[in-house]
Design an enzyme around this catalytic site. Structure first.
Site, short mmCIF file in Angstrom:
data_model
loop_
_atom_site.label_atom_id
_atom_site.label_comp_id
_atom_site.label_asym_id
_atom_site.label_seq_id
_atom_site.Cartn_x
_atom_site.Cartn_y
_atom_site.Cartn_z
N LYS A 279 0.85 -1.18 0.00
CA LYS A 279 0.00 0.00 0.00
C LYS A 279 0.88 1.24 0.00
CE LYS A 279 -3.91 -2.16 2.33
NZ LYS A 279 -4.94 -1.99 1.29
N ASP B 55 -2.50 -7.58 -2.44
CA ASP B 55 -3.29 -6.75 -1.53
C ASP B 55 -4.76 -7.20 -1.49
OD1 ASP B 55 -3.81 -4.79 0.30
OD2 ASP B 55 -3.74 -3.12 -1.12
N GLU C 138 -5.88 -9.82 -0.23
CA GLU C 138 -5.50 -10.97 0.60
C GLU C 138 -6.65 -11.50 1.44
OE1 GLU C 138 -5.22 -7.91 1.54
OE2 GLU C 138 -6.18 -8.09 3.50
N ARG D 234 -9.76 -12.09 0.82
CA ARG D 234 -10.55 -13.12 0.16
C ARG D 234 -9.81 -14.47 0.13
NH1 ARG D 234 -10.87 -9.55 -5.24
NH2 ARG D 234 -10.84 -7.93 -3.63
N1 BES Z 1 -8.20 -4.41 3.73
C1 BES Z 1 -8.33 -3.91 2.42
C2 BES Z 1 -9.67 -3.20 2.18
C3 BES Z 1 -9.87 -1.93 2.95
C4 BES Z 1 -9.51 -0.72 2.40
C5 BES Z 1 -10.45 -1.95 4.19
C6 BES Z 1 -9.73 0.46 3.09
C7 BES Z 1 -10.66 -0.77 4.90
C8 BES Z 1 -10.30 0.43 4.35
C9 BES Z 1 -8.22 -5.05 1.42
O1 BES Z 1 -7.40 -6.09 1.78
C10 BES Z 1 -7.64 -4.45 0.19
O2 BES Z 1 -6.51 -4.07 0.23
N2 BES Z 1 -8.43 -4.39 -0.86
C11 BES Z 1 -8.02 -3.85 -2.07
C12 BES Z 1 -8.45 -4.81 -3.16
C13 BES Z 1 -7.82 -4.54 -4.48
C14 BES Z 1 -6.35 -4.84 -4.43
C15 BES Z 1 -8.52 -5.41 -5.47
C16 BES Z 1 -8.70 -2.49 -2.24
O3 BES Z 1 -9.83 -2.34 -1.81
O4 BES Z 1 -8.06 -1.60 -2.78
ZN ZN Z 2 -7.15 -6.38 3.80
MN MN Z 3 -5.37 -5.74 1.22
#
Ligand code: BES
Ligand code: ZN
Ligand code: MN
Length: 494
Positions: free
Chosen positions: A275, A346, A348, A350
């Site tokens: 991130k 990222d 992860e 799922r």
């Molecule tokens: N934990 C995050 C989702 C998230 C984002 C939760 C902001 C709370 C606040 C998840 O693991 C993630 O990183 N999702 C990505 C998915 C993408 C890589 C397809 C996302 O939402 O950007």
């Molecule tokens: Zn996450």
């Molecule tokens: Mn993630």
């Protein structure tokens, strides 16, 4: 701070601070409110006039009276015909905040009961009031060292007026608040405090305190079960994964068997798809909000003792980077034999949920609900206060939606548009873990669906509501404990 179930009314109670909930229909004053106005020599009417108090929901006013009651407060309940348990919970929260702000030691709270509405019976009102007050006054000072920064309250006793004999409501509300507060504290604690191991310890504490069964699967046991998707996520961290399986069994033959699964990423760095700046990486301690709600619900349910058997599951792990990290492009095999091309490390959550869903289905439960801080896309779609609800099973979706309504938690059903699964097609494996940006919450739900064969299942994307930056209603800044009340309500209604 303790609650007293009192047979006093707003006309007879005396103490430090009396707060009365007024709907818009209660003004102009009549009946017992007019009597109360006489009791305080017209100061109630004066307060209404001076504060231009109309009973609008979310408003409050306070005046000094003396004569048996030091302060008189009003909290608005809105239109009388839209009154519900959540309005009362919020009004009770406002009353508690008012009493705290006025440095009162005792609070007498008077909220209306609606005789012909079971949702607003004395029992329901008492429970809502206790929840609102307890949750509003809960302040998490665990990581403050300066006494002056701690949100101390002078409140010692809360008298719930006209609620005598509602002891079961008191117990139910306290069990639910225990669960919500546990979930809040798990979410608010940083990732160097809440780790897969301490999450497992928390499960152990619940099991020991309330006689639940607990199984913690270590890495090797998960390997033996073929949980390659979950273990792929966990493999870069120095902290070992812990697969938590906590079980509540009712004394009699269970009416139903249910599974609740929570995403338990104690920190989500993104992995090698790390991130970046501005991504909110410093907030990714809250990526176990689903697991927190699951354990919070377990703590409440263990005390409430409903008739259903409930399995509480979390594949807890940390998503980190190291020489051992899974690489973008790696192919993982989940415990149902399906292969996944990890095109983004990222995505992860799922992957961990995939193996947790397969595990839950093997328990032959009647329904599975998962809660996960799964996608930023869900926050884009629904904002911070509303969670996404996904299901192919209308009855289960409706049951969860009804439970949420009663609990005062907001969900919005989003479509499981099968065609979007095309976005997860992989050349080399059965599927990719990440689809295109548009509809990102939907493809995430469709990915999860590949790991549920026949059990009725609901997926709740709670990325937004598990955390709040501002005080609102009964929430304070930090973890909200979102999901606990809906889960408890759902299980209790079975
Ligand atoms: N934990 C995050 C989702 C998230 C984002 C939760 C902001 C709370 C606040 C998840 O693991 C993630 O990183 N999702 C990505 C998915 C993408 C890589 C397809 C996302 O939402 O950007
Ligand atoms: Zn996450
Ligand atoms: Mn993630």
């Amino acid at each position: 701070m303790k609650f007293e179930l009192s047979d006093q009314t707003c006309l007879t109670w005396s103490g430090d601070c009396l707060v009365v909930g007024l709907s818009e229909a209660a003004i102009p004053l009549s009946g017992s409110l007019a009597e109360l106005n006489d009791r305080v020599s017209g100061l109630l009417q004066e307060l209404i006039d001076e504060a231009e108090f109309t009973g609008k929901a979310g408003t409050k006013a306070v005046i000094r009276v003396g004569n048996g009651v030091r302060k008189l407060g009003l909290v608005g309940l809105g239109a009388a015909d839209s009154l519900n348990a959540d309005t009362l919970r919020r009004a009770a929260a406002a009353a508690a905040r008012l009493a705290k702000q006025e440095k009162c030691t005792s609070l007498g709270l008077s909220l209306p009961v609606v005789d012909n509405d079971p949702a607003l019976s004395t029992q329901a009102v008492t429970q809502a009031a206790i929840e609102g007050v307890t949750l509003a006054l809960h302040q998490d000072d665990r990581f403050k060292s300066d006494e002056a920064d701690k949100g101390k309250t002078t409140l010692e006793t809360i008298h719930l007026l006209e609620s005598q004999g509602q002891d079961t409501s008191l117990e139910a509300a306290q069990a639910i608040c225990d669960g919500v507060i546990l979930a809040r504290e798990l979410v608010s604690a940083p990732a160097n405090v809440v780790t897969p191991e301490t999450l497992a310890q928390t499960a152990q504490e619940i099991a020991t305190a309330h006689g639940l069964e607990l199984e913690i699967l270590e890495r090797e046991q998960c390997e033996a079960l073929g949980m390659g998707a979950y273990l792929g996520v966990a493999q870069a961290s120095d902290l070992p994964p812990k697969f938590i399986h906590l079980t509540y069994k009712p004394a009699a033959t269970p009416s139903h068997k249910l599974a609740i699964i929570g995403k338990g990423l104690t920190f989500d760095s993104g992995g090698l798809n790390i991130k970046g700046a501005g991504s909110g990486i410093e907030m990714m301690k809250m990526d176990m909000g689903g697991a927190a709600a699951t354990l919070g619900a377990a703590k409440a349910i263990a005390q409430l003792k409903p008739s259903a058997e409930v399995h509480f599951i979390s594949a807890a792990a940390e998503n980190m980077i190291s020489g051992k990290a899974m690489r973008p492009g790696d192919i993982l095999t989940a415990s149902n034999g399906k292969t996944i091309e990890v095109n983004n490390t990222d995505a992860e959550g799922r992957l961990t949920l995939a193996d947790a869903l397969v595990f839950a289905e093997k328990l032959e439960v009647d329904a599975i609900v998962d809660l996960a801080t799964l996608t930023g896309a869900c926050i884009v779609a629904l904002g911070d206060d509303i969670a996404g609800l996904f299901s192919d099973h209308d009855d289960l979706a409706t049951a969860i939606a009804q439970a949420a309504e009663t609990a005062g938690e907001k969900f919005w059903r989003l479509p499981m548009e099968e065609k979007y699964f095309e976005g997860l097609k992989s050349i080399v494996a059965d599927m990719k873990n990440t689809g295109p940006r548009p509809g990102g919450s939907i493809t995430a739900a469709l990915f999860l669906k590949q790991f549920v064969e026949h059990t009725p299942w609901v997926h709740l994307d709670v990325a937004g509501p598990v955390w709040t930056e501002k005080e609102s209603g009964y929430n304070n800044p930090g973890g909200t404990g979102f999901g606990v009340r809906t889960l408890v309500q759902w299980v209790s209604a079975m």
